[in-house]
Write an enzyme that holds these catalytic residues in place. Structure first.
Site, PDB file in Angstrom:
ATOM      1  N   SER A 188       0.712  -1.147  -0.145  1.00  0.00           N
ATOM      2  CA  SER A 188      -0.055   0.156   0.058  1.00  0.00           C
ATOM      3  C   SER A 188       0.713   1.326   0.112  1.00  0.00           C
ATOM      4  O   SER A 188       0.487   2.341  -0.406  1.00  0.00           O
ATOM      5  CB  SER A 188      -1.043  -0.014   1.388  1.00  0.00           C
ATOM      6  OG  SER A 188      -1.849  -1.019   1.111  1.00  0.00           O
ATOM      7  N   GLY A 221      -4.046  -1.788  -0.971  1.00  0.00           N
ATOM      8  CA  GLY A 221      -3.163  -1.786  -2.097  1.00  0.00           C
ATOM      9  C   GLY A 221      -3.085  -0.110  -2.303  1.00  0.00           C
ATOM     10  O   GLY A 221      -3.486   0.632  -1.422  1.00  0.00           O
ATOM     11  N   GLY A 253      -2.439   3.579  -4.580  1.00  0.00           N
ATOM     12  CA  GLY A 253      -2.842   4.544  -5.610  1.00  0.00           C
ATOM     13  C   GLY A 253      -4.364   5.006  -5.316  1.00  0.00           C
ATOM     14  O   GLY A 253      -4.988   4.396  -4.048  1.00  0.00           O
ATOM     15  N   CYS A 255      -9.273  -1.757   3.237  1.00  0.00           N
ATOM     16  CA  CYS A 255      -8.360  -0.332   2.693  1.00  0.00           C
ATOM     17  C   CYS A 255      -8.849  -0.231   1.452  1.00  0.00           C
ATOM     18  O   CYS A 255      -9.827   0.233   1.028  1.00  0.00           O
ATOM     19  CB  CYS A 255      -6.956  -0.712   2.932  1.00  0.00           C
ATOM     20  SG  CYS A 255      -6.075   0.724   3.197  1.00  0.00           S
ATOM     21  N   LEU A 256      -7.885  -0.556   0.204  1.00  0.00           N
ATOM     22  CA  LEU A 256      -8.256  -0.097  -1.088  1.00  0.00           C
ATOM     23  C   LEU A 256      -9.477  -0.904  -1.512  1.00  0.00           C
ATOM     24  O   LEU A 256     -10.310  -0.613  -2.247  1.00  0.00           O
ATOM     25  CB  LEU A 256      -7.200  -0.180  -1.964  1.00  0.00           C
ATOM     26  CG  LEU A 256      -7.276  -0.033  -3.538  1.00  0.00           C
ATOM     27  CD1 LEU A 256      -7.559   1.579  -3.817  1.00  0.00           C
ATOM     28  CD2 LEU A 256      -6.183  -0.478  -4.151  1.00  0.00           C
ATOM     29  N   GLN A 298     -12.646   0.842  -0.657  1.00  0.00           N
ATOM     30  CA  GLN A 298     -12.957   1.827  -1.454  1.00  0.00           C
ATOM     31  C   GLN A 298     -13.577   1.350  -2.865  1.00  0.00           C
ATOM     32  O   GLN A 298     -14.451   1.904  -3.357  1.00  0.00           O
ATOM     33  CB  GLN A 298     -11.766   2.676  -1.914  1.00  0.00           C
ATOM     34  CG  GLN A 298     -11.207   3.562  -0.750  1.00  0.00           C
ATOM     35  CD  GLN A 298      -9.608   3.779  -0.637  1.00  0.00           C
ATOM     36  OE1 GLN A 298      -9.074   3.690  -1.855  1.00  0.00           O
ATOM     37  NE2 GLN A 298      -9.112   3.993   0.556  1.00  0.00           N
ATOM     38  N   GLY A 307      -4.466   6.983   1.623  1.00  0.00           N
ATOM     39  CA  GLY A 307      -4.480   8.408   1.388  1.00  0.00           C
ATOM     40  C   GLY A 307      -5.720   8.544   0.826  1.00  0.00           C
ATOM     41  O   GLY A 307      -5.883  10.193   0.351  1.00  0.00           O
ATOM     42  N   HIS A 360      -6.670  -1.883   8.984  1.00  0.00           N
ATOM     43  CA  HIS A 360      -6.196  -3.045   8.653  1.00  0.00           C
ATOM     44  C   HIS A 360      -6.362  -4.127   9.908  1.00  0.00           C
ATOM     45  O   HIS A 360      -5.516  -4.035  10.821  1.00  0.00           O
ATOM     46  CB  HIS A 360      -4.528  -2.992   8.336  1.00  0.00           C
ATOM     47  CG  HIS A 360      -4.205  -2.293   6.993  1.00  0.00           C
ATOM     48  ND1 HIS A 360      -4.053  -3.108   6.019  1.00  0.00           N
ATOM     49  CD2 HIS A 360      -4.191  -1.216   6.560  1.00  0.00           C
ATOM     50  CE1 HIS A 360      -3.638  -2.525   4.970  1.00  0.00           C
ATOM     51  NE2 HIS A 360      -3.859  -1.023   5.557  1.00  0.00           N
ATOM     52  N   GLU A 373      -5.450  -6.974   9.998  1.00  0.00           N
ATOM     53  CA  GLU A 373      -4.398  -8.163  10.227  1.00  0.00           C
ATOM     54  C   GLU A 373      -3.228  -7.366  10.993  1.00  0.00           C
ATOM     55  O   GLU A 373      -2.481  -8.183  11.621  1.00  0.00           O
ATOM     56  CB  GLU A 373      -4.013  -8.487   8.731  1.00  0.00           C
ATOM     57  CG  GLU A 373      -2.863  -7.456   8.145  1.00  0.00           C
ATOM     58  CD  GLU A 373      -3.723  -6.504   7.566  1.00  0.00           C
ATOM     59  OE1 GLU A 373      -2.927  -5.397   7.262  1.00  0.00           O
ATOM     60  OE2 GLU A 373      -4.891  -6.029   7.566  1.00  0.00           O
TER      61      GLU A 373
END
Length: 375
Positions: free
Chosen positions: A52, A230, A232, A258-259, A262, A302, A344, A346
């Site tokens: 990430s 991940g 970006g 996370c990603l 989204q 981000g 996260h 984990e």
């Protein structure tokens, strides 16, 4: 001091601001990326290898980095993913019995350029006020004009697709093939500890590349699906969003981190946006709205999902919020066994307040497989 001839170095931000330091070791080097900071006191090796963080210059707010060395088992991917390291005090010696190398050796092995002796308190304060932005770290202290020119060519993180840079190229398996459940995981920057958490709860996982289609994932006949963390901007990941939409149409559980969180939001027509600073550290406070309990969590992102659009979506419920800024930290679908979190669970190296989310996922899998068996 191990090195008496360390090179002068600088950090040049996209707005022209400059901070000074020295190279780690006696190396010369230059590295570009988006500058960000992590507030964790420990876990630097896991941070550096977390996919990430791909393409980011990492500022560590802890004053001492490297004092417990590195251990070859404590990695989240097969290589360092950060673009560069910025710290205050770099420890060339270490005193941890289970360490098998110094941090300097680890960085050298992975070809990472790092600078230290930076006023990181001032740098982090500046980023907090002015936002995350592109930057360059370099020993070319007498070539500021040249660095500025090169820095202008570095693409903004907003609109940047990076999952393809860190995802597996070919599908692979993880865990015991005789495990009770099968999970198809979409790798858009997956951490190893996520796979470990799924496997130890009784799953055999097939991990697919970032652009795998729903047909690819479903052909394995899994009991559930997972979309990983991940790097970006999530919005360019049109293939992953399309795959998530198809998964949602099934009656099988889907969990995103996370990603992946989204991507699930975008699949439900909720937009995302680039945050001023993002959340990065292992001490972020979360409120679970379903239980009323607080959690201290590990975070690295981000981008975030739009809260107003989430609240207005009839199919979604907000389950977790970040207590510092009230951003959406978790959602679930009201009519499907689909849920996700922005942080996260984990949490390697920790904290572990949120690992119950994996248990929740497996309860959904168990429920769904029982219902299918009864039909």
């Amino acid at each position: 001091m191990k090195y008496q001839s360390r090179k002068k170095a600088l950090i040049l931000l996209a707005d022209g601001t400059i901070f000074y330091g020295k190279s780690v070791g006696d190396k010369e080097g230059t590295a570009f990326g988006e500058v960000c900071f992590n507030t964790g006191m420990t876990g630097y090796q896991e941070i550096f290898t977390d996919p990430s963080y791909f393409g980011q210059l990492m500022v560590t707010t802890n004053a001492h980095i490297g004092n417990y060395g590195t251990n070859s088992e404590e990695v989240e991917s097969d290589s360092i993913k950060v673009a560069g390291l910025i710290c205050r005090n770099f420890s060339y010696e270490y005193s941890r019995p289970v360490a098998d190398a110094s941090l300097e050796e680890f960085l050298n092995k992975n070809g990472l350029f790092a600078i230290s002796d930076v006023d990181t308190r001032a740098l982090v304060s500046y980023i907090r006020d002015n936002g995350a932005m592109n930057a360059v770290i370099s020993t070319r202290v007498n070539d500021i004009d040249g660095l500025k020119k090169e820095l202008k060519e570095v693409p903004s993180m907003e609109g940047l697709e990076l999952a393809s840079k860190v995802s597996t190229k070919e599908p692979y398996y993880f865990g015991d093939e005789d495990a009770a459940y099968r999970i198809s995981a979409l790798d858009i920057g997956i951490k190893k500890n996520i796979l470990r958490n799924l496997a130890k709860r009784g799953a055999y996982i097939k991990v697919f590349p970032y652009n795998a289609s729903f047909e690819d994932l479903s052909a394995w006949n899994p009991d559930a699906y997972f979309i990983s963390n991940g790097p970006g901007d999530p919005e360019p990941l049109s293939e992953a969003i399309a795959t998530a939409k198809e998964i949602i149409k099934t009656d099988k559980p889907l969990f995103g981190i996370c990603l992946g969180h989204q991507i699930i939001a975008l699949a439900n027509s909720v937009s995302t946006y680039k945050m001023h600073n993002g959340h990065r550290g292992i001490n972020h406070p979360i409120l679970n709205l379903l239980t009323g309990k607080g959690e201290i969590t590990s975070q690295n992102h981000g981008f975030a999902i739009n809260r107003e659009e989430t609240e207005a979506n009839d199919n979604l419920e907000i389950t977790h919020v970040h207590l510092n800024d009230k951003t959406v930290a978790g959602i679930r679908m009201k009519n499907r066994d689909v849920f996700s979190v922005q942080y996260h669970p984990e949490a390697s190296p920790g904290p572990h307040d949120a690992d119950y989310l994996f248990d929740d996922f497996f309860r959904l899998i168990e429920k769904t497989t029982k219902q299918t068996a009864e039909v």
